[in-house]
Design a protein around this motif. Structure first.
Motif, PDB file in Angstrom:
ATOM      1  N   GLN A 181       0.852  -1.103   0.001  1.00  0.00           N
ATOM      2  CA  GLN A 181       0.056  -0.096   0.150  1.00  0.00           C
ATOM      3  C   GLN A 181       0.791   1.301   0.202  1.00  0.00           C
ATOM      4  N   ASP A 182       0.492   2.102  -0.823  1.00  0.00           N
ATOM      5  CA  ASP A 182       1.411   3.327  -1.241  1.00  0.00           C
ATOM      6  C   ASP A 182       0.349   4.478  -0.442  1.00  0.00           C
ATOM      7  N   TRP A 183       0.841   5.580   0.129  1.00  0.00           N
ATOM      8  CA  TRP A 183      -0.009   6.613   0.714  1.00  0.00           C
ATOM      9  C   TRP A 183       0.668   7.875   0.230  1.00  0.00           C
ATOM     10  N   PHE A 184      -0.283   8.705  -0.652  1.00  0.00           N
ATOM     11  CA  PHE A 184       0.197   9.913  -1.095  1.00  0.00           C
ATOM     12  C   PHE A 184      -0.754  11.020  -0.510  1.00  0.00           C
ATOM     13  N   TYR A 185       0.038  12.178   0.031  1.00  0.00           N
ATOM     14  CA  TYR A 185      -0.891  13.377   0.308  1.00  0.00           C
ATOM     15  C   TYR A 185      -1.292  14.390  -0.643  1.00  0.00           C
ATOM     16  N   GLU A 186      -2.232  14.725  -0.514  1.00  0.00           N
ATOM     17  CA  GLU A 186      -3.116  15.565  -1.639  1.00  0.00           C
ATOM     18  C   GLU A 186      -2.711  14.979  -3.117  1.00  0.00           C
ATOM     19  N   ASN A 187      -2.979  13.924  -3.139  1.00  0.00           N
ATOM     20  CA  ASN A 187      -2.605  13.103  -4.723  1.00  0.00           C
ATOM     21  C   ASN A 187      -3.796  13.727  -5.515  1.00  0.00           C
ATOM     22  N   LEU A 188      -3.405  14.115  -6.870  1.00  0.00           N
ATOM     23  CA  LEU A 188      -4.224  14.538  -7.978  1.00  0.00           C
ATOM     24  C   LEU A 188      -4.675  13.426  -8.933  1.00  0.00           C
ATOM     25  N   VAL A 189      -3.889  12.620  -8.856  1.00  0.00           N
ATOM     26  CA  VAL A 189      -4.221  11.440 -10.097  1.00  0.00           C
ATOM     27  C   VAL A 189      -4.358  10.132  -9.654  1.00  0.00           C
ATOM     28  N   MET A 190      -5.583   9.520 -10.050  1.00  0.00           N
ATOM     29  CA  MET A 190      -6.074   8.293  -9.734  1.00  0.00           C
ATOM     30  C   MET A 190      -5.961   7.240 -11.031  1.00  0.00           C
ATOM     31  N   LEU A 191      -5.886   5.846 -10.414  1.00  0.00           N
ATOM     32  CA  LEU A 191      -5.904   4.883 -11.414  1.00  0.00           C
ATOM     33  C   LEU A 191      -7.300   4.217 -10.925  1.00  0.00           C
ATOM     34  N   GLN A 192      -8.491   4.194 -11.691  1.00  0.00           N
ATOM     35  CA  GLN A 192      -9.675   3.728 -11.358  1.00  0.00           C
ATOM     36  C   GLN A 192      -9.954   2.438 -11.905  1.00  0.00           C
ATOM     37  N   TYR A 193     -10.327   1.436 -11.170  1.00  0.00           N
ATOM     38  CA  TYR A 193     -10.554   0.274 -11.811  1.00  0.00           C
ATOM     39  C   TYR A 193     -11.838  -0.033 -12.435  1.00  0.00           C
ATOM     40  N   GLN A 194     -11.953  -0.538 -13.655  1.00  0.00           N
ATOM     41  CA  GLN A 194     -13.000  -0.822 -14.439  1.00  0.00           C
ATOM     42  C   GLN A 194     -13.979  -1.886 -14.322  1.00  0.00           C
TER      43      GLN A 194
END
Length: 322
Positions: free
Chosen positions: A97-110
């Motif tokens: 698990q990677d944690w990013f603060y105030e991340n803007l880019v998502m990889l969404q599952y379809q």
């Protein structure tokens, strides 16, 4: 090489984030999930609107898990999980698990091992942490974002995301093809709890319908770190290869707006190929990072497809052929 790797990692993980510095207190919440744990996994289907649906039997398992911060910078933490089995004699690289603060880019599952890159606004990302979850072979799984809540003695993070079928049902069921997961991570006095309220979804071109609801409870009870010594030794011996795998995946994901993975290539799953390559590479007298990254990338690219996934469970169809 180490300085180059650290600089490149920092540059890559800083892209797509709003803030230059995450609150140290909230980074501390995430680090609270690190340590040696006795883990108990419990899942039970609860109800279905379908009158002819038969609830499946509850599922449960136990294990010993070592969780640690493998990389960290001002807005990003990598938490790697290692599973210890066979009475401590065998270590398996588990999920990450990677944690990013105030991340803007998502990889969404379809659906059916297919993901698409999307963006959220700076307003939506403000003050949030994105949890990006990866499979044992460091391929993507799911991503969600939310703020950490610390109120009335309760400390938790909660978000809802679409995800592939869990491994416990990945090749056993074809009556649904998306898991809608409500993930709640709670820090407790004895460790932490991953609480889930899941919907097993039938996703078609016409839309989604819920087959059945499920309750999940993954309880992590902290024990002495010495009980996970085997995992610590294993990672020290194998971390160079798996960090290279992670770097290759980071590069591929930064280049692509669409990811579609084949379930099998030449009768083998991706994780099998990467695990076997790791054993081969680490057994050599001299490990060559450049060579490893080249071979890892070639393997991963052989599983990537530009064609949209079918509206059936690709993984289950592949299993039926054997």
């Amino acid at each position: 090489m180490k300085k180059f790797y650290a600089a490149l990692l920092t540059a890559c993980t800083s892209l797509g984030t709003l803030s230059a510095q995450a609150p140290e207190e909230e980074k501390g919440y995430i680090k609270e999930m690190c340590g040696c744990y006795e883990v108990e996994f419990k899942y039970a289907e609860t109800f279905s609107d379908a009158t002819d649906y038969q609830l499946h039997d509850p599922y449960s398992s136990k294990g010993l898990e070592w969780i640690f911060v493998d990389e960290e910078d001002s807005t990003h933490l990598v938490l790697q999980h290692l599973l210890i089995v066979a009475g401590g004699e065998r270590v398996i690289k588990h999920w990450r698990q990677d944690w990013f603060y105030e991340n803007l880019v998502m990889l969404q599952y379809q659906k059916n091992l297919e993901w698409k890159k999307t963006e959220i606004t700076a307003k939506e990302a403000k003050g949030t942490w994105t949890q990006k979850v990866y499979q044992v072979d460091d391929s993507p799984r799911y991503e969600g974002y939310a703020t950490w809540i610390d109120v009335d003695g309760k400390l938790y993070w909660e978000s809802q995301v679409a995800a592939p079928l869990p491994r416990r049902e990945f090749t056993k069921r074809d009556d649904y093809n998306v898991m809608l997961r409500n993930n709640k991570h709670k820090i407790t006095k004895t460790g932490h709890v991953h609480e889930l309220d899941n919907a097993k979804v039938i996703r078609t071109a016409e839309g989604d319908s819920i087959l059945v609801w499920e309750k999940g409870m993954n309880s992590y009870f902290k024990v002495e770190d010495s009980r996970c010594e085997a995992a610590q030794i294993w990672w020290e011996a194998n971390k160079t290869y798996w960090r290279d795998v992670r770097m290759v995946w980071d590069n591929i994901l930064s280049e692509q707006d669409y990811i579609n993975l084949e379930y099998m290539v030449d009768d083998q799953k991706l994780w099998q190929r990467l695990f076997d390559l790791g054993d081969e590479m680490m057994a050599k007298k001299k490990y060559r990072s450049e060579k490893a990254q080249k071979e890892v990338r070639a393997i991963i690219e052989s599983y990537l497809s530009a064609n949209p996934s079918p509206w059936v469970s690709a993984e289950t169809e592949a299993e039926k052929a054997y």
